[in-house]
Design an enzyme around this catalytic site. Structure first.
Site, PDB file in Angstrom:
ATOM      1  N   ARG A 175      41.834 -20.968  11.941  1.00  0.00           N
ATOM      2  CA  ARG A 175      41.830 -19.896  10.938  1.00  0.00           C
ATOM      3  C   ARG A 175      41.870 -20.444   9.536  1.00  0.00           C
ATOM      4  O   ARG A 175      42.606 -21.390   9.259  1.00  0.00           O
ATOM      5  CB  ARG A 175      43.089 -19.042  11.092  1.00  0.00           C
ATOM      6  CG  ARG A 175      43.122 -18.292  12.354  1.00  0.00           C
ATOM      7  CD  ARG A 175      44.027 -17.082  12.189  1.00  0.00           C
ATOM      8  NE  ARG A 175      44.268 -16.551  13.517  1.00  0.00           N
ATOM      9  CZ  ARG A 175      45.371 -16.802  14.189  1.00  0.00           C
ATOM     10  NH1 ARG A 175      46.336 -17.517  13.647  1.00  0.00           N
ATOM     11  NH2 ARG A 175      45.510 -16.317  15.396  1.00  0.00           N
ATOM     12  N   ARG A 280      56.025 -30.044  25.748  1.00  0.00           N
ATOM     13  CA  ARG A 280      56.639 -29.057  24.859  1.00  0.00           C
ATOM     14  C   ARG A 280      58.082 -28.790  25.236  1.00  0.00           C
ATOM     15  O   ARG A 280      58.528 -29.084  26.351  1.00  0.00           O
ATOM     16  CB  ARG A 280      55.837 -27.763  24.803  1.00  0.00           C
ATOM     17  CG  ARG A 280      55.407 -27.202  26.125  1.00  0.00           C
ATOM     18  CD  ARG A 280      54.384 -26.061  25.939  1.00  0.00           C
ATOM     19  NE  ARG A 280      53.881 -25.628  27.227  1.00  0.00           N
ATOM     20  CZ  ARG A 280      52.875 -24.794  27.407  1.00  0.00           C
ATOM     21  NH1 ARG A 280      52.241 -24.295  26.374  1.00  0.00           N
ATOM     22  NH2 ARG A 280      52.479 -24.459  28.621  1.00  0.00           N
ATOM     23  N   GLU A 301      59.015 -29.551  29.174  1.00  0.00           N
ATOM     24  CA  GLU A 301      57.934 -29.429  30.159  1.00  0.00           C
ATOM     25  C   GLU A 301      57.162 -30.744  30.247  1.00  0.00           C
ATOM     26  O   GLU A 301      56.652 -31.225  29.235  1.00  0.00           O
ATOM     27  CB  GLU A 301      57.028 -28.296  29.671  1.00  0.00           C
ATOM     28  CG  GLU A 301      56.160 -27.694  30.715  1.00  0.00           C
ATOM     29  CD  GLU A 301      55.449 -26.447  30.167  1.00  0.00           C
ATOM     30  OE1 GLU A 301      56.122 -25.512  29.682  1.00  0.00           O
ATOM     31  OE2 GLU A 301      54.213 -26.447  30.195  1.00  0.00           O
ATOM     32  N   TYR A 350      41.659 -20.443  35.329  1.00  0.00           N
ATOM     33  CA  TYR A 350      42.698 -20.536  34.316  1.00  0.00           C
ATOM     34  C   TYR A 350      42.942 -19.145  33.711  1.00  0.00           C
ATOM     35  O   TYR A 350      42.699 -18.912  32.537  1.00  0.00           O
ATOM     36  CB  TYR A 350      42.169 -21.514  33.257  1.00  0.00           C
ATOM     37  CG  TYR A 350      43.121 -22.121  32.253  1.00  0.00           C
ATOM     38  CD1 TYR A 350      44.457 -21.773  32.189  1.00  0.00           C
ATOM     39  CD2 TYR A 350      42.658 -23.064  31.340  1.00  0.00           C
ATOM     40  CE1 TYR A 350      45.292 -22.348  31.247  1.00  0.00           C
ATOM     41  CE2 TYR A 350      43.480 -23.655  30.401  1.00  0.00           C
ATOM     42  CZ  TYR A 350      44.791 -23.284  30.358  1.00  0.00           C
ATOM     43  OH  TYR A 350      45.607 -23.860  29.414  1.00  0.00           O
ATOM     44  N   ASP A 352      44.836 -15.900  32.230  1.00  0.00           N
ATOM     45  CA  ASP A 352      46.068 -15.439  31.596  1.00  0.00           C
ATOM     46  C   ASP A 352      46.513 -14.154  32.285  1.00  0.00           C
ATOM     47  O   ASP A 352      45.758 -13.552  33.048  1.00  0.00           O
ATOM     48  CB  ASP A 352      45.824 -15.180  30.104  1.00  0.00           C
ATOM     49  CG  ASP A 352      45.900 -16.470  29.300  1.00  0.00           C
ATOM     50  OD1 ASP A 352      46.615 -17.388  29.716  1.00  0.00           O
ATOM     51  OD2 ASP A 352      45.225 -16.559  28.249  1.00  0.00           O
TER      52      ASP A 352
HETATM   53  P1  FAD Z   1      51.223 -17.032  40.813  1.00  0.00           P
HETATM   54  O1  FAD Z   1      52.190 -16.553  39.801  1.00  0.00           O
HETATM   55  O2  FAD Z   1      51.038 -18.492  40.982  1.00  0.00           O
HETATM   56  O3  FAD Z   1      51.652 -16.388  42.207  1.00  0.00           O
HETATM   57  C1  FAD Z   1      51.205 -16.854  43.449  1.00  0.00           C
HETATM   58  C2  FAD Z   1      52.359 -16.720  44.427  1.00  0.00           C
HETATM   59  O4  FAD Z   1      51.884 -17.001  45.744  1.00  0.00           O
HETATM   60  C3  FAD Z   1      53.482 -17.708  44.148  1.00  0.00           C
HETATM   61  O5  FAD Z   1      54.707 -17.024  44.071  1.00  0.00           O
HETATM   62  C4  FAD Z   1      53.434 -18.658  45.335  1.00  0.00           C
HETATM   63  O6  FAD Z   1      54.703 -19.162  45.686  1.00  0.00           O
HETATM   64  C5  FAD Z   1      52.882 -17.751  46.408  1.00  0.00           C
HETATM   65  N1  FAD Z   1      52.212 -18.483  47.499  1.00  0.00           N
HETATM   66  C6  FAD Z   1      51.288 -19.462  47.390  1.00  0.00           C
HETATM   67  N2  FAD Z   1      50.924 -19.902  48.605  1.00  0.00           N
HETATM   68  C7  FAD Z   1      51.626 -19.165  49.506  1.00  0.00           C
HETATM   69  C8  FAD Z   1      51.702 -19.179  50.930  1.00  0.00           C
HETATM   70  N3  FAD Z   1      50.989 -20.037  51.666  1.00  0.00           N
HETATM   71  N4  FAD Z   1      52.536 -18.299  51.534  1.00  0.00           N
HETATM   72  C9  FAD Z   1      53.302 -17.435  50.805  1.00  0.00           C
HETATM   73  N5  FAD Z   1      53.272 -17.410  49.448  1.00  0.00           N
HETATM   74  C10 FAD Z   1      52.454 -18.259  48.816  1.00  0.00           C
HETATM   75  N6  FAD Z   1      49.570 -16.396  30.903  1.00  0.00           N
HETATM   76  C11 FAD Z   1      49.669 -15.635  29.799  1.00  0.00           C
HETATM   77  O7  FAD Z   1      49.053 -14.570  29.716  1.00  0.00           O
HETATM   78  N7  FAD Z   1      50.453 -16.025  28.740  1.00  0.00           N
HETATM   79  C12 FAD Z   1      51.173 -17.179  28.754  1.00  0.00           C
HETATM   80  O8  FAD Z   1      51.866 -17.488  27.786  1.00  0.00           O
HETATM   81  C13 FAD Z   1      51.067 -18.008  29.909  1.00  0.00           C
HETATM   82  N8  FAD Z   1      51.751 -19.157  29.970  1.00  0.00           N
HETATM   83  C14 FAD Z   1      51.660 -19.928  31.089  1.00  0.00           C
HETATM   84  C15 FAD Z   1      52.406 -21.105  31.136  1.00  0.00           C
HETATM   85  C16 FAD Z   1      52.374 -21.889  32.276  1.00  0.00           C
HETATM   86  C17 FAD Z   1      53.177 -23.151  32.313  1.00  0.00           C
HETATM   87  C18 FAD Z   1      51.554 -21.508  33.378  1.00  0.00           C
HETATM   88  C19 FAD Z   1      51.485 -22.377  34.602  1.00  0.00           C
HETATM   89  C20 FAD Z   1      50.817 -20.347  33.340  1.00  0.00           C
HETATM   90  C21 FAD Z   1      50.861 -19.543  32.199  1.00  0.00           C
HETATM   91  N9  FAD Z   1      50.171 -18.333  32.130  1.00  0.00           N
HETATM   92  C22 FAD Z   1      50.259 -17.563  30.995  1.00  0.00           C
HETATM   93  C23 FAD Z   1      49.358 -17.841  33.278  1.00  0.00           C
HETATM   94  C24 FAD Z   1      50.165 -16.939  34.223  1.00  0.00           C
HETATM   95  O9  FAD Z   1      51.232 -17.686  34.786  1.00  0.00           O
HETATM   96  C25 FAD Z   1      49.238 -16.430  35.320  1.00  0.00           C
HETATM   97  O10 FAD Z   1      48.176 -15.696  34.765  1.00  0.00           O
HETATM   98  C26 FAD Z   1      49.921 -15.541  36.386  1.00  0.00           C
HETATM   99  O11 FAD Z   1      51.242 -15.875  36.628  1.00  0.00           O
HETATM  100  C27 FAD Z   1      49.121 -15.643  37.664  1.00  0.00           C
HETATM  101  O12 FAD Z   1      49.647 -14.797  38.649  1.00  0.00           O
HETATM  102  P2  FAD Z   1      49.226 -14.990  40.173  1.00  0.00           P
HETATM  103  O13 FAD Z   1      49.913 -13.915  40.929  1.00  0.00           O
HETATM  104  O14 FAD Z   1      47.766 -15.097  40.289  1.00  0.00           O
HETATM  105  O15 FAD Z   1      49.763 -16.432  40.573  1.00  0.00           O
HETATM  106  N1  UDP Z   2      46.382 -28.039  22.686  1.00  0.00           N
HETATM  107  C1  UDP Z   2      46.494 -29.121  21.845  1.00  0.00           C
HETATM  108  N2  UDP Z   2      47.571 -29.215  21.018  1.00  0.00           N
HETATM  109  C2  UDP Z   2      48.529 -28.275  20.991  1.00  0.00           C
HETATM  110  C3  UDP Z   2      48.406 -27.159  21.834  1.00  0.00           C
HETATM  111  C4  UDP Z   2      47.331 -27.077  22.689  1.00  0.00           C
HETATM  112  O1  UDP Z   2      45.651 -29.993  21.855  1.00  0.00           O
HETATM  113  O2  UDP Z   2      49.497 -28.410  20.221  1.00  0.00           O
HETATM  114  C5  UDP Z   2      45.210 -27.982  23.596  1.00  0.00           C
HETATM  115  C6  UDP Z   2      45.526 -28.575  24.976  1.00  0.00           C
HETATM  116  O3  UDP Z   2      44.358 -29.216  25.446  1.00  0.00           O
HETATM  117  C7  UDP Z   2      45.838 -27.364  25.810  1.00  0.00           C
HETATM  118  C8  UDP Z   2      44.839 -26.354  25.236  1.00  0.00           C
HETATM  119  O4  UDP Z   2      44.811 -26.650  23.826  1.00  0.00           O
HETATM  120  O5  UDP Z   2      45.611 -27.602  27.176  1.00  0.00           O
HETATM  121  C9  UDP Z   2      45.208 -24.903  25.453  1.00  0.00           C
HETATM  122  O6  UDP Z   2      46.483 -24.683  24.896  1.00  0.00           O
HETATM  123  P1  UDP Z   2      47.383 -23.466  25.337  1.00  0.00           P
HETATM  124  O7  UDP Z   2      48.591 -23.438  24.461  1.00  0.00           O
HETATM  125  O8  UDP Z   2      46.525 -22.257  25.398  1.00  0.00           O
HETATM  126  O9  UDP Z   2      47.778 -23.928  26.799  1.00  0.00           O
HETATM  127  P2  UDP Z   2      48.682 -23.293  27.944  1.00  0.00           P
HETATM  128  O10 UDP Z   2      49.702 -22.408  27.293  1.00  0.00           O
HETATM  129  O11 UDP Z   2      47.747 -22.567  28.844  1.00  0.00           O
HETATM  130  O12 UDP Z   2      49.293 -24.481  28.562  1.00  0.00           O
END
Ligand code: FAD
Ligand code: UDP
Length: 368
Positions: A175, A280, A301, A350, A352
């Site tokens: 931005r 982070r 993390e 991937y 959200d």
């Molecule tokens: P999951 O939450 O992974 O649920 C799948 C479930 O299935 C789990 O509970 C697992 O244990 C279960 N499972 C798997 N295999 C089996 C099996 N064989 N038997 C029984 N149960 C099983 N999204 C955002 O919009 N904003 C954010 O800020 C954001 N931050 C994130 C940060 C991190 C570190 C991560 C990893 C993801 C982030 N996301 C974020 C994405 C978000 O987590 C996902 O979009 C969402 O949780 C996906 O939901 P899901 O139900 O598809 O998967």
């Molecule tokens: N990223 C980076 N520097 C930062 C934050 C993010 O280079 O300070 C890059 C990194 O490759 C990351 C991607 O931007 O995987 C997406 O960032 P986001 O915060 O969306 O990742 P998430 O929350 O999904 O882990």
């Protein structure tokens, strides 16, 4: 059969589908291999703070349907994500904006910032970016790439930026205004009591079994229901018969402070240098503006290579993995007409949370 739907996984995908199916008087069973419901959005109260156990989760969307839907289950606060980057002890603003450009180059106007980026892009000779490194330099220039992107991204994904797909960095806004709001989203916030309350509400009246892994008795579970919504990893469902998809796993290191009330002054601090081993640090209380508690909870993390048995948090959507996923998808379509693979792991995307809500609503409309 005993159930209309078996739902494997109680994350956001599974919970929405279960909720909607029950509302339509379908017979539903949810099984979950973890000891709790909620998948990766699970929050747990520690010191009266809803702690994001599997990493920071901020709900953000431009889609009013997704926002209205999730707001049926909780009040959301006004949290706006504005992480800061810590590079060898120096603090920079994220996402890349006029504060960042000022700190790095001393420029004060958008025109000066654009000129700097253009100059650095030109001297790199990149015209058609084909990987994350080239994409980043084209977007923000070499200085910002070196300070704010390279170290963080290589820790997060475990390989050089020159070998990563460009789309990963396209998620980050650039931005030319003084605006630290990380997301370009019309709606943003965090549920005031955490996410677990949302999942609990969605699963009210639904039969749920935790500590129950589908893979331990696949055929038995398959005989229970007409249709299965499977939100686990698609390659695991097929016993990795075509090969293993790549994921990144995370390790969370939690610290609880009884006396300290404010550890880092912000919810999210990214460590963008390559020496710090974690990516982070999250201070959970700052996700809840106005929340007054004694003490604080902080999570570091760490990102690392995934091996079988680890939790798969991030799909690695490069061309090699995407083409393997397509093979699994074809296998699923031809061999398992009654299984719907969905969610971040079932579709190897991937996604959200807002995309998860929309996709689950779509599945409900067409299948449930
Ligand atoms: P999951 O939450 O992974 O649920 C799948 C479930 O299935 C789990 O509970 C697992 O244990 C279960 N499972 C798997 N295999 C089996 C099996 N064989 N038997 C029984 N149960 C099983 N999204 C955002 O919009 N904003 C954010 O800020 C954001 N931050 C994130 C940060 C991190 C570190 C991560 C990893 C993801 C982030 N996301 C974020 C994405 C978000 O987590 C996902 O979009 C969402 O949780 C996906 O939901 P899901 O139900 O598809 O998967
Ligand atoms: N990223 C980076 N520097 C930062 C934050 C993010 O280079 O300070 C890059 C990194 O490759 C990351 C991607 O931007 O995987 C997406 O960032 P986001 O915060 O969306 O990742 P998430 O929350 O999904 O882990």
């Amino acid at each position: 059969m005993k159930y209309d739907f078996l739902i494997v996984g109680s994350g956001l995908t599974g919970a929405i589908i279960a909720h909607e199916a029950r509302k339509r008087n379908k017979r539903v069973l949810v099984i979950e291999k973890r000891s709790h419901i909620g998948g990766n959005i699970y929050t747990e109260n520690i010191k009266n703070i809803p702690v994001h156990v599997y990493g920071a989760h901020i709900f953000h969307t431009n889609d009013k349907r997704a926002w209205d839907y999730i707001n049926n289950f909780s009040e959301f606060n006004r949290f706006t994500n504005s992480p800061v980057a810590n590079y060898n002890g120096e603090i920079y603003s994220l996402p890349f904006n006029m504060y960042t450009f000022n700190k790095i180059w001393g420029v004060t106007t958008p025109a000066q910032a654009r000129e700097k980026i253009e100059e650095q892009k030109k001297s790199s000779g990149i015209t058609n970016p084909s990987n994350l490194e080239e994409q980043a330099i084209s977007l923000v220039g070499r200085d910002i790439y070196e300070i704010l992107i390279k170290g963080y991204t290589e820790k997060q994904w475990g390989r050089p930026c020159s070998e990563l797909p460009a789309f990963i960095i396209k998620r980050l806004p650039v931005r030319f205004t003084y605006d630290n709001n990380y997301f370009n989203a019309r709606y943003q916030g965090i549920p005031v009591n955490g996410y677990t309350e949302i999942i609990n509400k969605m699963l009210e009246g639904v039969e749920v079994k935790t500590n129950c892994d589908f893979m331990t008795a696949k055929h038995e579970f398959e005989s229970l229901a007409e249709k299965i919504f499977y939100t686990g990893a698609i390659d695991e469902y097929f016993n990795y018969s075509l090969g293993t998809l790549e994921y990144r796993t995370l390790k969370f290191e939690q610290k609880i402070f009884d006396e300290l009330d404010n550890f880092q002054g912000n919810a999210v601090m990214n460590f963008t240098d390559s020496k710090t081993p974690y990516t982070r640090e999250i201070e959970h209380k700052h996700f809840y503006p106005g929340l007054e508690t004694r003490g604080t909870v902080v999570t570091r993390e760490y990102s690392s290579k995934w091996s079988r048995g680890d939790e798969p948090y991030y799909p690695v959507n490069d061309s090699k993995n995407n083409s393997l996923y397509e093979k699994y998808k074809a296998l699923a379509d031809s061999q398992c007409p009654n299984v719907i693979f969905c969610g971040r792991l079932g579709e190897y995307k991937y996604y959200d949370m807002d995309a998860i809500v929309l996709k689950a609503m779509y599945n409900v409309e067409y299948i449930v």
